[in-house]
Design a protein around this motif. Structure first.
Motif, PDB file in Angstrom:
ATOM      1  N   MET A   1     -11.773   5.715  23.937  1.00 17.73           N
ATOM      2  CA  MET A   1     -11.100   4.685  24.718  1.00 17.73           C
ATOM      3  C   MET A   1     -11.346   3.301  24.115  1.00 17.73           C
ATOM      4  SD  MET A   1     -11.572   3.705  28.738  1.00 17.73           S
ATOM      5  CE  MET A   1     -13.235   3.102  28.454  1.00 17.73           C
ATOM      6  N   ARG A   2     -12.570   3.037  23.670  1.00 13.77           N
ATOM      7  CA  ARG A   2     -12.892   1.745  23.068  1.00 13.77           C
ATOM      8  C   ARG A   2     -12.028   1.498  21.834  1.00 13.77           C
ATOM      9  NH1 ARG A   2     -16.030   0.605  18.902  1.00 13.77           N
ATOM     10  NH2 ARG A   2     -16.878   2.723  18.853  1.00 13.77           N
ATOM     11  N   LYS A   3     -11.894   2.521  20.979  1.00 18.25           N
ATOM     12  CA  LYS A   3     -11.078   2.365  19.772  1.00 18.25           C
ATOM     13  C   LYS A   3      -9.601   2.191  20.125  1.00 18.25           C
ATOM     14  CE  LYS A   3     -14.182   4.919  16.684  1.00 18.25           C
ATOM     15  NZ  LYS A   3     -14.334   6.085  15.789  1.00 18.25           N
ATOM     16  N   LEU A   4      -9.155   2.897  21.174  1.00 18.02           N
ATOM     17  CA  LEU A   4      -7.759   2.767  21.588  1.00 18.02           C
ATOM     18  C   LEU A   4      -7.473   1.358  22.099  1.00 18.02           C
ATOM     19  CD1 LEU A   4      -5.014   4.101  22.153  1.00 18.02           C
ATOM     20  CD2 LEU A   4      -5.888   4.733  24.413  1.00 18.02           C
ATOM     21  N   LEU A  73      -9.041  -5.570  34.306  1.00 19.22           N
ATOM     22  CA  LEU A  73      -9.196  -6.885  33.684  1.00 19.22           C
ATOM     23  C   LEU A  73      -8.278  -7.900  34.356  1.00 19.22           C
ATOM     24  CD1 LEU A  73     -10.377  -8.696  31.461  1.00 19.22           C
ATOM     25  CD2 LEU A  73      -8.497  -7.948  29.976  1.00 19.22           C
ATOM     26  N   ALA A  74      -7.070  -7.457  34.702  1.00 17.85           N
ATOM     27  CA  ALA A  74      -6.122  -8.371  35.354  1.00 17.85           C
ATOM     28  C   ALA A  74      -6.657  -8.894  36.679  1.00 17.85           C
ATOM     29  CB  ALA A  74      -4.786  -7.645  35.579  1.00 17.85           C
ATOM     30  N   ALA A  82     -14.693 -15.454  29.927  1.00 12.80           N
ATOM     31  CA  ALA A  82     -15.809 -15.276  28.999  1.00 12.80           C
ATOM     32  C   ALA A  82     -15.289 -14.903  27.611  1.00 12.80           C
ATOM     33  CB  ALA A  82     -16.755 -14.203  29.522  1.00 12.80           C
ATOM     34  N   PHE A  83     -14.245 -14.081  27.557  1.00 18.26           N
ATOM     35  CA  PHE A  83     -13.644 -13.698  26.278  1.00 18.26           C
ATOM     36  C   PHE A  83     -12.986 -14.907  25.613  1.00 18.26           C
ATOM     37  CE2 PHE A  83      -9.680 -12.304  24.126  1.00 18.26           C
ATOM     38  CZ  PHE A  83     -10.249 -11.630  23.058  1.00 18.26           C
ATOM     39  N   ARG A  84     -12.251 -15.694  26.407  1.00 19.43           N
ATOM     40  CA  ARG A  84     -11.610 -16.885  25.849  1.00 19.43           C
ATOM     41  C   ARG A  84     -12.649 -17.850  25.277  1.00 19.43           C
ATOM     42  NH1 ARG A  84      -6.719 -20.043  28.203  1.00 19.43           N
ATOM     43  NH2 ARG A  84      -8.127 -20.726  29.843  1.00 19.43           N
ATOM     44  N   ASN A  85     -13.772 -17.997  25.963  1.00 18.58           N
ATOM     45  CA  ASN A  85     -14.834 -18.891  25.477  1.00 18.58           C
ATOM     46  C   ASN A  85     -15.427 -18.360  24.172  1.00 18.58           C
ATOM     47  OD1 ASN A  85     -14.507 -20.588  27.669  1.00 18.58           O
ATOM     48  ND2 ASN A  85     -16.095 -19.569  28.890  1.00 18.58           N
ATOM     49  N   VAL A 111     -12.995  -8.195  21.410  1.00 20.86           N
ATOM     50  CA  VAL A 111     -12.265  -7.415  22.421  1.00 20.86           C
ATOM     51  C   VAL A 111     -13.144  -6.274  22.933  1.00 20.86           C
ATOM     52  CG1 VAL A 111     -10.311  -5.868  22.809  1.00 20.86           C
ATOM     53  CG2 VAL A 111      -9.989  -8.001  21.536  1.00 20.86           C
ATOM     54  N   ASN A 112     -13.775  -5.558  22.003  1.00 18.64           N
ATOM     55  CA  ASN A 112     -14.626  -4.432  22.400  1.00 18.64           C
ATOM     56  C   ASN A 112     -15.780  -4.890  23.283  1.00 18.64           C
ATOM     57  OD1 ASN A 112     -13.045  -2.629  20.997  1.00 18.64           O
ATOM     58  ND2 ASN A 112     -14.363  -2.568  19.190  1.00 18.64           N
ATOM     59  N   ASP A 113     -16.369  -6.043  22.946  1.00 16.58           N
ATOM     60  CA  ASP A 113     -17.470  -6.565  23.762  1.00 16.58           C
ATOM     61  C   ASP A 113     -16.987  -6.866  25.181  1.00 16.58           C
ATOM     62  OD1 ASP A 113     -19.152  -6.376  21.605  1.00 16.58           O
ATOM     63  OD2 ASP A 113     -19.089  -8.514  21.089  1.00 16.58           O
ATOM     64  N   MET A 114     -15.793  -7.461  25.286  1.00 12.09           N
ATOM     65  CA  MET A 114     -15.252  -7.786  26.612  1.00 12.09           C
ATOM     66  C   MET A 114     -15.057  -6.528  27.450  1.00 12.09           C
ATOM     67  SD  MET A 114     -11.598  -9.562  27.654  1.00 12.09           S
ATOM     68  CE  MET A 114     -10.634  -8.315  26.783  1.00 12.09           C
ATOM     69  N   PHE A 115     -14.441  -5.504  26.854  1.00 14.35           N
ATOM     70  CA  PHE A 115     -14.170  -4.289  27.615  1.00 14.35           C
ATOM     71  C   PHE A 115     -15.441  -3.479  27.873  1.00 14.35           C
ATOM     72  CE2 PHE A 115      -9.645  -4.845  26.316  1.00 14.35           C
ATOM     73  CZ  PHE A 115      -9.104  -4.801  27.592  1.00 14.35           C
TER      74      PHE A 115
END
Length: 414
Positions: A1-4, A73-74, A82-85, A111-115
């Motif tokens: 899922m992370r890679k997807l 996420l939505a 946090a991702f934008r920062n 992206v992976n860190d955020m998810f």
């Protein structure tokens, strides 16, 4: 899922420049843009082997889990901020770093860190809802490590002949020619012993060249190192959670007939009262104007919606007809007792209630409610996608709706 999710995000950023995320606009606007292009990318990848691969032990695919995490996420703008920062900080050091050599990999890591953080938060919320115990994202991370360790031990045990030396080291004794009794006993994580986890971690450096999670200098698992009692408690808690999560959508089978019987009886009694002089259940007579509005069949949920194209896209994403939501609403008997009582719930929640109480193939269901591919009601995963919520969130809303039905039933009996 992370890679997807990582691959889908890179495809999304090919259409939506990351610079657009850094503009001084409200975060929810950039979040909506990102989720839109991300879900489109996930939809385009839905048939790939990676998307169709199993994402967990409950039958959900990576595509389904990735879609649900995008929906989560939505609803969690703080994680998006946090991702934008993080992107802005990296951009300040190396402007438009994603266009430089190696920049795409760094963007994917962000992206992976955020998810990863989001997944831990969602899993922690789901665990608390299922078990009624407090749980932090850090504890979920430890649970996941133990679950991974159990999976690796189970894999080694199943191939005990090929991995005899490592299996023997995990068991703490040499493995003979016959099948070790522990191999036959390890049927679930609840049967996994804490000392096996500790020895498995200890053997990793010898057999794989990398130190095990309990044998590194990292302090993340300090509370578990040399602590078999705590490991055992957490293994038992994981087993309890898996049992609860795995059985939630099958427990209607145990009382299918009784649940269906009282629903059918209420529909009959209400129909008779409406045809006679009786005004209906006391519940409605005693309700205030706000409660009467809640029972009215003319709900906004049933009216034509500007979101119909979005509903159609969600239906298509889970292999349902694009007009499924509209047709299913039109086919519902708005005058029935249960429909009026559940009128404040969304259509997917109402269908989830029927799915649990009466099963997926009841003869009373209109054809418009059924998945054409199976002839049955949509699955819980399909309904969650239609409602744009996670599967555990749909379960909570379904169970709350069922509780309201039973409460009304008890009031009628008084």
């Amino acid at each position: 899922m992370r890679k997807l999710l990582g691959a889908a995000s890179l495809a999304a950023f090919a259409r939506c420049d990351p610079l657009d995320l850094l503009d001084p606009v409200p975060g929810d606007m950039s979040l909506a843009l990102y989720v839109d292009v991300l879900t489109e990318a996930l939809h385009a990848m839905r048939s790939s082997p990676r998307a169709q691969a199993a994402g967990n032990s409950y039958g959900d695919s990576n595509a389904e889990l990735a879609w649900l995490l995008a929906c989560e996420l939505a609803a969690r703008p703080a994680d998006w901020e946090a991702f934008r920062n993080a992107i802005a900080s990296e951009h300040a050091r190396a402007p438009a770093f994603w266009r430089q050599p190696g920049g795409e990999a760094l963007l994917r890591k962000k992206v992976n860190d955020m998810f990863a953080v989001l997944r831990d938060k969602v899993d922690a919320d789901n665990y608390q809802a299922a078990c009624g115990r407090p749980c932090s994202p850090n504890r979920i991370y430890a649970y996941r490590m133990l679950d991974t360790a159990y999976g690796e031990i189970a894999r080694l045990f199943s191939g005990w002949r090929e991995h005899g030396a490592q299996v023997g080291a995990i068991l703490g004794r040499p493995v003979e020619a016959s099948v070790p009794i522990e191999v036959r006993q390890l049927q679930s994580i609840a049967a996994c012993r804490p000392e096996w986890i500790m020895r498995w971690s200890e053997t990793l450096e010898r057999f794989t060249g990398s130190a095990g999670p309990l044998h590194t200098r990292s302090k993340r698992f300090d509370s578990l190192k040399n602590n078999p009692v705590k490991i055992g408690e957490m293994l038992a808690e994981i087993g309890e959670y898996e049992a609860l999560s795995g059985n939630r959508d099958g427990d209607w089978l145990h009382d299918q007939e009784s649940a269906g019987a009282w629903l059918e009886d209420y529909w009959r009694v209400l129909g008779e009262s409406e045809q006679g002089s009786a005004p209906g259940p006391d519940l409605i007579l005693e309700a205030g104007e706000e409660e009467l509005d809640a029972f009215s069949p003319a709900q906004p949920d049933e009216a034509p919606s500007e979101d119909e194209p979005l509903d159609a896209a969600r239906a298509h994403s889970v292999s349902l007809p694009p007009g499924f939501v509209r047709m299913a609403r039109a086919a519902e008997d708005a005058g029935s007792w249960s429909a009026r009582l559940l009128a404040g719930e969304s259509l997917p929640v109402r269908l989830a209630v029927y799915l649990k109480l009466m099963g997926s193939m009841d003869d009373s269901y209109p054809d418009a409610w059924r998945d054409p591919a199976t002839g049955a009601l949509p699955t819980m995963a399909q309904l969650a996608a239609l409602d744009d919520v996670s599967l555990p969130t749909l379960r909570k809303r379904r169970d709350a709706a069922i509780a309201s039905l039973y409460a009304a039933h008890e009031r009628e009996d008084e």
